[in-house]
Design a protein around this motif. Structure first.
Motif, PDB file in Angstrom:
ATOM      1  N   VAL A 460       0.857  -1.194   0.000  1.00  0.00           N
ATOM      2  CA  VAL A 460       0.000   0.000   0.000  1.00  0.00           C
ATOM      3  C   VAL A 460       0.891   1.241   0.000  1.00  0.00           C
ATOM      4  CG1 VAL A 460      -1.958  -1.071   1.176  1.00  0.00           C
ATOM      5  CG2 VAL A 460      -0.116  -0.058   2.524  1.00  0.00           C
ATOM      6  N   ASN A 461       0.299   2.375  -0.372  1.00  0.00           N
ATOM      7  CA  ASN A 461       1.001   3.653  -0.227  1.00  0.00           C
ATOM      8  C   ASN A 461       0.013   4.720   0.218  1.00  0.00           C
ATOM      9  OD1 ASN A 461      -0.422   4.309  -2.561  1.00  0.00           O
ATOM     10  ND2 ASN A 461       1.385   4.548  -3.851  1.00  0.00           N
ATOM     11  N   ARG A 462       0.447   5.958   0.232  1.00  0.00           N
ATOM     12  CA  ARG A 462      -0.395   7.038   0.751  1.00  0.00           C
ATOM     13  C   ARG A 462      -1.646   7.263  -0.093  1.00  0.00           C
ATOM     14  NH1 ARG A 462      -2.035   8.954   5.393  1.00  0.00           N
ATOM     15  NH2 ARG A 462      -2.217  11.216   5.520  1.00  0.00           N
ATOM     16  N   LEU A 463      -1.625   6.801  -1.350  1.00  0.00           N
ATOM     17  CA  LEU A 463      -2.773   6.980  -2.229  1.00  0.00           C
ATOM     18  C   LEU A 463      -3.699   5.766  -2.241  1.00  0.00           C
ATOM     19  CD1 LEU A 463      -0.992   8.782  -5.197  1.00  0.00           C
ATOM     20  CD2 LEU A 463      -2.304   9.805  -3.345  1.00  0.00           C
ATOM     21  N   SER A 464      -3.413   4.783  -1.409  1.00  0.00           N
ATOM     22  CA  SER A 464      -4.337   3.650  -1.233  1.00  0.00           C
ATOM     23  C   SER A 464      -5.431   4.109  -0.267  1.00  0.00           C
ATOM     24  CB  SER A 464      -3.610   2.440  -0.651  1.00  0.00           C
ATOM     25  OG  SER A 464      -2.499   2.078  -1.449  1.00  0.00           O
ATOM     26  N   GLY A 485       4.780  -0.944   2.885  1.00  0.00           N
ATOM     27  CA  GLY A 485       4.630   0.314   2.146  1.00  0.00           C
ATOM     28  C   GLY A 485       4.556   1.524   3.038  1.00  0.00           C
ATOM     29  N   ASN A 486       3.494   2.313   2.866  1.00  0.00           N
ATOM     30  CA  ASN A 486       3.328   3.560   3.605  1.00  0.00           C
ATOM     31  C   ASN A 486       1.956   3.613   4.247  1.00  0.00           C
ATOM     32  OD1 ASN A 486       4.498   4.641   0.537  1.00  0.00           O
ATOM     33  ND2 ASN A 486       5.874   4.541   2.299  1.00  0.00           N
ATOM     34  N   ARG A 487       1.822   4.504   5.211  1.00  0.00           N
ATOM     35  CA  ARG A 487       0.513   4.715   5.825  1.00  0.00           C
ATOM     36  C   ARG A 487      -0.487   5.107   4.752  1.00  0.00           C
ATOM     37  NH1 ARG A 487      -0.023   9.265  10.425  1.00  0.00           N
ATOM     38  NH2 ARG A 487      -2.036  10.071   9.762  1.00  0.00           N
ATOM     39  N   THR A 488      -1.660   4.478   4.763  1.00  0.00           N
ATOM     40  CA  THR A 488      -2.647   4.716   3.715  1.00  0.00           C
ATOM     41  C   THR A 488      -3.343   6.076   3.896  1.00  0.00           C
ATOM     42  OG1 THR A 488      -4.338   3.532   4.963  1.00  0.00           O
ATOM     43  CG2 THR A 488      -3.016   2.250   3.389  1.00  0.00           C
ATOM     44  N   GLN A 521     -10.471   5.920   9.311  1.00  0.00           N
ATOM     45  CA  GLN A 521     -10.539   7.355   9.109  1.00  0.00           C
ATOM     46  C   GLN A 521      -9.359   8.081   9.749  1.00  0.00           C
ATOM     47  OE1 GLN A 521     -12.112   9.446   7.349  1.00  0.00           O
ATOM     48  NE2 GLN A 521     -11.758  11.388   8.383  1.00  0.00           N
ATOM     49  N   HIS A 522      -8.799   9.017   9.003  1.00  0.00           N
ATOM     50  CA  HIS A 522      -7.763   9.936   9.472  1.00  0.00           C
ATOM     51  C   HIS A 522      -6.395   9.274   9.613  1.00  0.00           C
ATOM     52  CE1 HIS A 522      -5.932  13.357  11.522  1.00  0.00           C
ATOM     53  NE2 HIS A 522      -7.006  14.057  11.182  1.00  0.00           N
ATOM     54  N   ARG A 523      -6.304   8.201  10.380  1.00  0.00           N
ATOM     55  CA  ARG A 523      -5.002   7.557  10.586  1.00  0.00           C
ATOM     56  C   ARG A 523      -4.629   6.590   9.472  1.00  0.00           C
ATOM     57  NH1 ARG A 523      -4.579   5.794  16.972  1.00  0.00           N
ATOM     58  NH2 ARG A 523      -4.946   7.861  17.892  1.00  0.00           N
ATOM     59  N   GLY A 524      -5.622   6.101   8.738  1.00  0.00           N
ATOM     60  CA  GLY A 524      -5.338   5.113   7.713  1.00  0.00           C
ATOM     61  C   GLY A 524      -4.917   3.797   8.332  1.00  0.00           C
ATOM     62  N   VAL A 525      -4.208   2.989   7.543  1.00  0.00           N
ATOM     63  CA  VAL A 525      -3.705   1.696   7.991  1.00  0.00           C
ATOM     64  C   VAL A 525      -2.179   1.759   7.978  1.00  0.00           C
ATOM     65  CG1 VAL A 525      -3.640  -0.793   7.534  1.00  0.00           C
ATOM     66  CG2 VAL A 525      -5.717   0.531   7.021  1.00  0.00           C
ATOM     67  N   GLU A 526      -1.577   1.418   9.098  1.00  0.00           N
ATOM     68  CA  GLU A 526      -0.117   1.447   9.214  1.00  0.00           C
ATOM     69  C   GLU A 526       0.472   0.127   8.724  1.00  0.00           C
ATOM     70  OE1 GLU A 526       2.064   3.636   9.970  1.00  0.00           O
ATOM     71  OE2 GLU A 526       0.973   5.278  10.947  1.00  0.00           O
ATOM     72  N   LEU A 531       8.181   1.911   4.109  1.00  0.00           N
ATOM     73  CA  LEU A 531       9.122   2.257   3.049  1.00  0.00           C
ATOM     74  C   LEU A 531       9.146   3.763   2.857  1.00  0.00           C
ATOM     75  CD1 LEU A 531       8.170  -0.475   0.409  1.00  0.00           C
ATOM     76  CD2 LEU A 531       9.907  -0.597   2.188  1.00  0.00           C
ATOM     77  N   PRO A 532      10.199   4.317   2.247  1.00  0.00           N
ATOM     78  CA  PRO A 532      10.261   5.767   2.009  1.00  0.00           C
ATOM     79  C   PRO A 532       9.141   6.213   1.067  1.00  0.00           C
ATOM     80  CG  PRO A 532      12.375   4.711   1.529  1.00  0.00           C
ATOM     81  CD  PRO A 532      11.393   3.622   1.750  1.00  0.00           C
ATOM     82  N   SER A 533       8.681   7.437   1.241  1.00  0.00           N
ATOM     83  CA  SER A 533       7.620   7.975   0.383  1.00  0.00           C
ATOM     84  C   SER A 533       7.792   9.469   0.186  1.00  0.00           C
ATOM     85  CB  SER A 533       6.246   7.704   0.995  1.00  0.00           C
ATOM     86  OG  SER A 533       5.226   8.346   0.252  1.00  0.00           O
TER      87      SER A 533
END
Length: 698
Positions: A460-464, A485-488, A521-526, A531-533
């Protein structure tokens, strides 16, 4: 500064040429009273967030309305703001009565100030005696959203002149002469003035109502009849045209998201958060400046017949140089459902002399052909059906593990997210949905069939977002696979369109929760392995949106779990860090992230041409240097310019160039999954037989 006699001459010429003076003050229309009452009823009865319309809300609405009209505090004077204070605790009473007189009075003052600014810009550019000294060491404040309101007309004009000079410099660095830059800006401000004169009462009303709806959450919005039409046009642009959803932000057109497999997405060059500053038609059409243009006008210029070419001049969101621009060529087309379908590939990795094959399934969006389903078509397309077929095909290739790639997947069908989880678990709950009344519904998979029971990872990444987060969160809650990946994004709310007599309201009415009880909501999924983003939580995602609904929890739902990954996490992290510490692509990514963070701390823009040019060259040289370091580490030949990077791609990859960062992340995700397989097998083999057999059954 213009001399008084020149200003008089400009005014005289305006009257002589018959140019229409600024329009009369706008006023509420009779329909607006009932519409405001309808919106208030919708918010109070249907919105997830229960907010009282009281003095506290009145304060927030006033501040938001002023921020909407004048986000950079470059129009209103401090004396204007002081005058508006009389309504700080009265707007709530007016809203409840359907009155909007205060909103119109504030807007009319804004129109007056805006026309003053535009007239100043135009007259300054038309003044042939005016000279520009680009050698002075002036600076312009980069972000004035929290600055003090300016007190005098003289100070305001000083700011306007600096803004004008900065715009001129930006165009000069884009290889335009001073004269050409002045012509571009003159047309820009003349067009803005013309559009300012064309403002309608509905525009004012819509803007004010949205200052109210924004206090409930950033996804709740009122559309006037014209606004509703523009909304539909923009959404259709996402499906037919270039495949992008756009929004207006501070007089600029910003890319919100790209439709997977759409024309813009296929170029690999346009990204969410990019700013579109110019639009050109065909191969040779002049690029028209669109800064300050209404969103619907920008959209109309980007739209066009299938097969035709549009060129977009953009400021990339991830550019280390915020003055840099690039031109993107996009052939207009219609987004086809089959092009958004899940697709597979096999990733081959070597570990200690042994070859491993990992199946990769990329899911661009959660889709389902509802029309075909309702017609009873047994071959209707859906994410779950397609992924199951791909898994069966990958099984035949004897894969050792499976990677589900959800990067840039903005969501889609909730039904498909739920059913997709079911391909990897026997049965159980997948997501919880709480409505405005507090009732919680639980969705789940009750089909015991499992398509893949082997090792798996999810990227996943920030745009998921949205449905992607539901799937990723469920896989993590079941310990079914490792998340990399990154926090969603953190989009854990549900919206619906509600028609009213004069327009429609997009209303947030429910919220998603994981089966663990945590909201997405707000926090997304960690992720388990981060990974770097280049996308930061401050710039992209729900947490970057003002007034976003907060993270919270509901009661967890009982569900089965696969063996915990916790015993292996420390070793997984250590192995990952050891690999990426010397990996050229990851070194490059980390340096980019660090450099961008430094650039964000620069709060002023130089108005000295040599200084600005030097800053640009320094940034370009830095990026070229780290790119060549990356290439050297990978055994690739160096490039002399950044433009050569795209030219080094194979011809068959043109149009959808493979992003080195994307490929490096996929490869490292494969290595992490192999680590997990290795550690799991080692752990199981070390257990006594009776415990090993029990673990395998869990």
């Amino acid at each position: 500064m213009l001399k008084p006699h020149f200003l008089t001459l400009v005014t005289a010429l305006t009257l002589t040429l018959g140019i229409a003076p600024a329009q009369a003050n706008l006023a509420p229309e009779p329909i607006h009273t009932q519409t405001m009452l309808d919106v208030v009823t919708s918010l109070q009865q249907g919105h997830y967030n229960r907010i009282d319309i009281d003095d506290q809300l009145s304060e927030a609405v006033l501040d938001q309305y002023l921020a909407t009209l004048d986000p950079e505090r470059s129009h209103f004077l401090a004396s204007d703001i002081q005058q508006f204070e009389q309504w700080r605790h009265l707007l709530d009473d007016q809203i409840l009565q359907g009155e909007t007189e205060a909103a119109f009075e504030i807007f009319n003052r804004y129109q007056e100030r805006r026309l003053q600014r535009l007239n100043y810009m135009i007259s300054t550019l038309e003044d042939e005696s005016n000279t520009w000294d680009f050698n002075r060491n002036d600076v312009l404040e980069g972000d004035r959203s929290e600055a003090e309101w300016i007190k005098t007309d003289a100070e305001l004009q000083q700011l306007w002149r600096k803004q004008l000079k900065s715009s001129l410099l930006s165009l000069k660095l884009a290889d335009k002469t001073t004269e050409e830059a002045q012509e571009v800006l003159l047309r820009r401000y003349q067009n803005q003035k013309q559009r300012t004169d064309q403002a309608k009462s509905d525009d004012v009303f819509e803007s004010f109502v949205n200052a109210l709806t924004h206090e409930f959450d950033p996804h709740t919005q009122y559309f006037s009849p014209q606004g509703s039409e523009n909304f539909q046009i923009n959404m259709s642009l996402s499906l037919e045209g270039i495949g992008a959803v756009l929004q207006s932000e501070n007089d600029q057109t910003k890319v919100v998201r790209l439709v997977p497999a759409g024309p813009a997405d296929k170029t690999g060059q346009l990204k969410p958060a990019d700013i579109i500053v110019g639009v050109g038609q065909g191969e040779d059409g002049a690029i028209e400046d669109v800064v300050g243009m209404r969103l619907d006008d920008v959209v109309s210029k980007i739209r066009g017949p299938k097969g035709t070419l549009v060129r977009l001049e953009v400021i990339p969101a991830d550019a280390v140089d915020r003055q840099a621009r690039k031109v993107i060529r996009i052939e207009r087309n219609k987004v086809k459902l089959e092009e958004q379908a899940a697709r597979k590939r096999v990733l081959e990795l070597n570990r200690d002399g042994k070859e491993f094959k990992l199946g990769v399934i990329e899911i661009p969006t959660f889709y389902i052909d509802f029309e075909a389903l309702q017609k009873g078509d047994p071959d209707y397309k859906s994410t779950t059906r397609d992924v199951e077929k791909l898994i069966n095909e990958l099984r035949e290739e004897d894969i050792d593990g499976l990677i589900v790639d959800l990067r840039n997947n903005g969501g889609g069908s909730l039904r498909e997210a739920n059913e997709l989880v079911g391909l990897f678990i026997q049965r159980g709950p997948t997501v919880q949905i709480r409505d405005a009344s507090g009732r919680v519904d639980i969705l789940g998979d009750f089909d015991p069939k499992v398509a893949w029971d082997g090792p798996m990872a999810v990227i996943v990444n920030r745009l998921s977002a949205s449905a992607s987060e539901i799937f990723a969160g469920a896989i993590q809650d079941y310990n079914r696979g490792i998340l990399i990946g990154n926090r969603t994004f953190g989009k854990g709310t549900v919206q619906t369109l509600q028609p009213i007599e004069h327009g429609q309201v997009k209303l947030t009415h429910a919220k998603f929760y994981r089966i663990s009880g945590d909201s997405t909501q707000h926090r997304g999924v960690e992720p388990d392995i981060r990974l770097p983003s280049l996308y930061t939580v401050e710039d992209i995602g729900e947490s970057a949106l003002d007034k976003a609904l907060p993270w919270d929890q509901v009661r967890p739902v009982r569900h089965g779990r696969f063996p915990s990954l916790s015993p292996f996490m420390q070793q997984l992290l250590e192995r990952h860090q050891a690999r990426t510490e010397t990996d050229p692509d990851f070194i490059f990514m980390r340096k980019q992230v660090e450099h961008l963070e430094k650039q964000k701390k620069i709060t002023h823009i130089s108005l000295n041409q040599d200084t600005l040019q030097q800053e640009r060259e320094t940034n370009e040289n830095w990026l070229l240097s780290v790119e060549n370091e990356r290439r050297a580490g990978l055994g690739m030949p160096p490039v002399k310019t950044l433009a050569e990077v795209d030219d080094t791609l194979p011809k068959d990859e043109q149009g959808r160039p493979i992003n080195p960062e994307s490929e490096a992340i996929l490869a490292e995700s494969g290595e992490v999954l192999l680590d997990l397989i290795d550690l799991t097998l080692s752990h199981t083999a070390a257990l006594p037989d009776h415990i090993s057999n029990r673990k395998a059954m869990e």
